[in-house]
Design an enzyme around this catalytic site. Structure first.
Site: not given
Length: 588
Positions: A406, A446
Site C-alpha cells: 500500500t 483479501d
C-alpha cells in the site's frame, strides 16, 4: 546506454538505506506486505502556511506540491501524486489497483470507495483446491486468478468531477513526463526487488525491472523509462476513465489476466466496462473531544480504529509514557477486541449486513472496554462481541491474509480542503503481472479463502461475483468540536494499518507529539492472533518483563508502516512522513 545517478543526488537525505533487513518469520497471514528497507535518520517535521502534501515518494510529493502551487485542489494534487506513485513506487500502488479516499470540502466529508471488485464469473471456491482445501497463499496470488477489477481510475475521476479545479488532463503531465524521460530507481524499490521471488517469472516485468540475466535487479539510481505507461496515461488524460476501462488498455489487462499459463483468471471486458466507483457515508466517532472520520465497509479500518480509541478512552493515557508496559497493555488489549469484531462483522455492505453504528456505539464500546483487565492480558484470542440487536453473521476468517502492499497520500490545499487517501495493489508487486507498464493487483486474495465455517455458516468476507474484498485501509480526517479540520493521517501496512493509524492518533492527541515524532514512534499492537507485537529495533527491555507478567506472548518483528500526518496549527500546518519509507512532506 542507461544513465545512472546516485540516490543521494536525486533523492538526497529523504531516501532510505538499501540494506535488506531480516523479516519476521511468521505465517502468510501475519507477514508484512512489503520487506523492510531500513530507516532513515534525521527527519524533522515540516511547517507551511498555505498548503501541504505528504506522500510515500519524493517525486510524487513534488507532483502534488506543483499542482497545489498552481491553485489545484487537494483532490487534483492526489490524482497527480497517484499517477506518479504508480511509476516510481510500483510495488505498492498504481492505477491497476484500488483505493479508499476521504475528502473534506470545507463543509462535508466524502468517503470515496475505489475498491476492486471480483469478476462476474468467479465463485466462492475461487481459492479452494480440487480437494476442498485453501490454496497456498502464493499459489493463489501469482497469476491472473487473484486480480480484481481495478478501481482507482474510476474513483479519482468521480472525485475530480466533484472536487477538482484544474483540468483532468493537466494532472497527468508530471507522471507522463517522468515515464517518458525516466526516473531513478530508489533504494527501497531496489531492496524490494532483491527480496522478490516471483516477479521475474513474468517476461515483461523481468525485462523492465531486471538486468539482462533476468535475476539481478537494476541498481539504485538506474534511470527507468516506461513509454507504455506514458501511453496509457495519455489515453486516460484524453478520453477520461473510459480510456482505461474500455478499448486497448482494457483488452490488454483482460488478456493478461486470462492467459496466464498456470494460474489464469476469468475477467471479462464487461467486468472492466461495468466497474463503478462509489461514495459511502464515512464512519465518524468521537475521541477525547475530537471527531475522527474513516472509511466505511468494505474497509474495516474506519470501524476498527474507532473501536480501539473508544475502548481506550476510559484510561488516563496522558499520565503514562508511550512505551510504558501499562500503555502497551491497554492498547494491545483494545486491539484484540477490535480485531475480533472486525473478523466477525466486516465485509462488503452490498452483500452482508454490517452493524457499523452498533460497533462504534459508546455503550457497546464501554462494555468491550470493561473486559480489559488492567493487570492481566486475555492471553489468547478475544471473542467478538454481539452489538445490540445484531446476530452473528460470520466467524473469524483465517483464510484472508491481507498483505496489502500500500501507499498513503495526505494533502491540505490552500482553501483548507483535505485528502486522506490509502491506495493499494495488495501484496508486494501485486499479482506479479506486468502489462502496458503497470503491475496488476492481487486484491481478490483479501477475501476469505474458506467460504464456510466449520459450523456450516457462510463467511461474511467470502468470494462472490461483483463483491469487494474487505480491507484494513484507514485514511483518517480529524476535526475539532466546531468541525474545523485538525489532522490528516494514514498509512500502508496490511492489517497492521489499523494499529499504525490508531497508535498515531493516540500519539498526537494523548501524548501531544509533533507529527514527525508521532509517525516515527516505535510500533506495538495486537491483531487478535494471540501475540503482542513489538517493533524490532526499539528498546523494549523495561516493558517486556512486565508485559509477560501480565500474560502477554510478546514477539518482535519488522514493521513496514508508511505513515504521514498533517496537523493544523494557528500558523498553518506541520507535517511528518514515516522514516521507515521514502516519504516526504512539502508545502508553502
Amino acid at each position: 546506454m542507461r544513465s545512472r545517478h546516485t540516490a543521494h543526488q536525486l533523492l538526497k537525505s529523504t531516501l532510505l538505506a538499501s540494506t535488506i533487513l531480516t523479516a519476521l518469520s511468521v505465517t502468510a497471514q501475519d507477514a508484512n506486505p512489503e520487506a523492510a528497507s531500513g530507516k532513515s535518520v534525521g527527519k524533522a517535521s515540516i511547517s507551511s502556511k498555505k498548503f501541504m502534501a505528504a506522500t510515500a515518494n519524493p517525486l510524487a510529493t513534488n507532483a502534488a506540491y506543483d499542482v497545489l502551487k498552481k491553485g489545484g485542489s487537494a483532490v487534483d494534487a492526489a490524482i497527480a501524486a497517484q499517477l506518479v506513485l504508480g511509476l516510481t513506487e510500483p510495488q505498492s500502488s498504481g492505477i491497476a489497483g484500488g483505493a479508499f479516499l476521504l475528502t473534506f470540502d470545507g463543509k462535508n466529508v466524502t468517503n470515496y470507495d475505489g475498491r476492486e471488485t471480483a469478476p462476474k464469473k468467479v465463485n466462492e471456491k475461487l481459492f479452494q483446491t480440487d480437494a476442498g482445501a485453501d490454496m497456498a497463499f502464493y499459489d493463489a496470488v501469482v497469476g491472473g486468478r487473484s486480480v480484481g477489477v481495478p478501481g482507482v481510475v474510476a474513483m479519482l475521476d468521480l472525485a475530480h468531477k466533484r472536487e477538482g479545479k484544474l483540468p483532468w488532463a493537466e494532472l497527468f503531465k508530471p507522471a507522463i513526463a517522468l515515464a517518458e524521460n525516466g526516473f531513478a530507481i530508489s533504494p527501497r524499490l531496489n531492496t524490494l526487488l532483491k527480496t522478490e521471488k516471483y516477479l521475474n517469472k513474468d517476461e515483461a516485468a523481468k525485462t523492465y525491472f531486471y538486468e539482462a540475466d533476468g535475476i539481478t535487479p537494476k541498481a539504485v539510481g538506474t534511470v527507468l523509462k516506461n513509454p507504455e505507461y506514458a501511453a496509457v496515461l495519455k489515453t486516460i488524460a484524453k478520453q477520461g476513465p473510459k480510456g482505461f476501462y474500455t478499448g486497448d488498455v482494457a483488452k490488454a489487462i483482460v488478456n493478461k489476466v486470462n492467459s496466464h499459463p498456470t494460474n489464469p483468471g476469468s475477467m471479462a471486458l464487461a467486468d472492466m466496462a461495468g466497474y463503478k466507483a462509489k461514495t459511502r457515508t464515512a464512519v465518524c466517532g468521537d475521541y477525547r473531544g475530537h471527531k475522527i472520520c474513516g472509511p466505511a465497509a468494505p474497509s474495516s479500518g474506519g470501524v476498527a480504529v474507532l473501536q480501539i480509541l473508544g475502548m481506550l478512552e476510559r484510561f488516563d493515557l496522558k499520565n503514562l509514557k508511550p512505551a510504558d508496559a501499562q500503555a502497551i497493555h491497554y492498547y494491545t488489549e483494545a486491539g484484540s477486541y477490535a480485531f475480533a469484531d472486525r473478523g466477525m462483522y466486516l465485509a462488503d455492505p452490498d452483500f452482508v449486513k454490517v452493524p457499523t453504528a452498533a460497533l462504534i456505539d459508546k455503550n457497546y464500546l464501554a462494555r468491550r472496554s470493561a473486559l480489559i483487565d488492567p493487570n492481566k492480558s486475555i492471553a489468547g484470542k478475544a471473542t467478538a462481541g454481539v452489538p445490540e440487536e445484531m446476530k452473528k453473521v460470520a466467524r473469524i476468517d483465517l483464510g484472508s491474509p491481507e498483505l496489502t502492499s500500500t501507499s498513503h497520500i495526505s494533502i491540505v490545499d490552500a482553501n483548507g480542503h483535505a485528502v486522506s487517501m490509502t491506495t493499494s495493489i495488495e501484496d508486494q508487486f501485486g499479482a506479479r503481472q506486468f502489462v502496458k507498464g503497470m503491475l496488476l493487483n492481487n486484491q481478490l486474495t483479501d477475501f476469505s479463502f474458506s467460504p464456510m465455517n466449520k459450523d456450516g455458516s457462510a463467511v461474511a468476507n467470502r468470494v462472490q461475483a461483483g463483491k469487494r474484498p474487505r480491507s484494513s485501509m484507514a485514511p483518517v480526517l480529524v476535526f475539532d468540536k466546531a468541525g474545523n479540520l485538525e489532522m490528516v493521517v494514514g498509512s500502508p501496512g496490511g492489517s497492521r494499518i489499523i494499529n499504525y493509524v490508531a497508535q498515531t492518533l493516540v500519539n498526537l492527541i494523548d501524548w501531544k507529539m509533533d507529527p514527525q515524532t508521532a509517525v516515527d514512534a516505535a510500533h506495538y499492537g495486537s491483531r487478535n492472533n494471540g501475540k503482542t507485537e513489538l517493533e524490532k529495533g526499539a528498546d523494549w527491555t523495561a516493558a517486556t518483563a512486565e508485559l509477560k507478567a501480565k500474560g502477554h506472548d510478546v514477539i518482535e518483528g519488522e514493521t513496514t508502516s508508511g505513515l504521514s500526518a498533517i496537523v493544523k496549527t494557528p500558523n498553518g500546518y506541520i507535517g511528518g512522513a514515516d522514516s521507515r519509507r521514502e516519504g516526504t512532506v512539502k508545502g508553502d
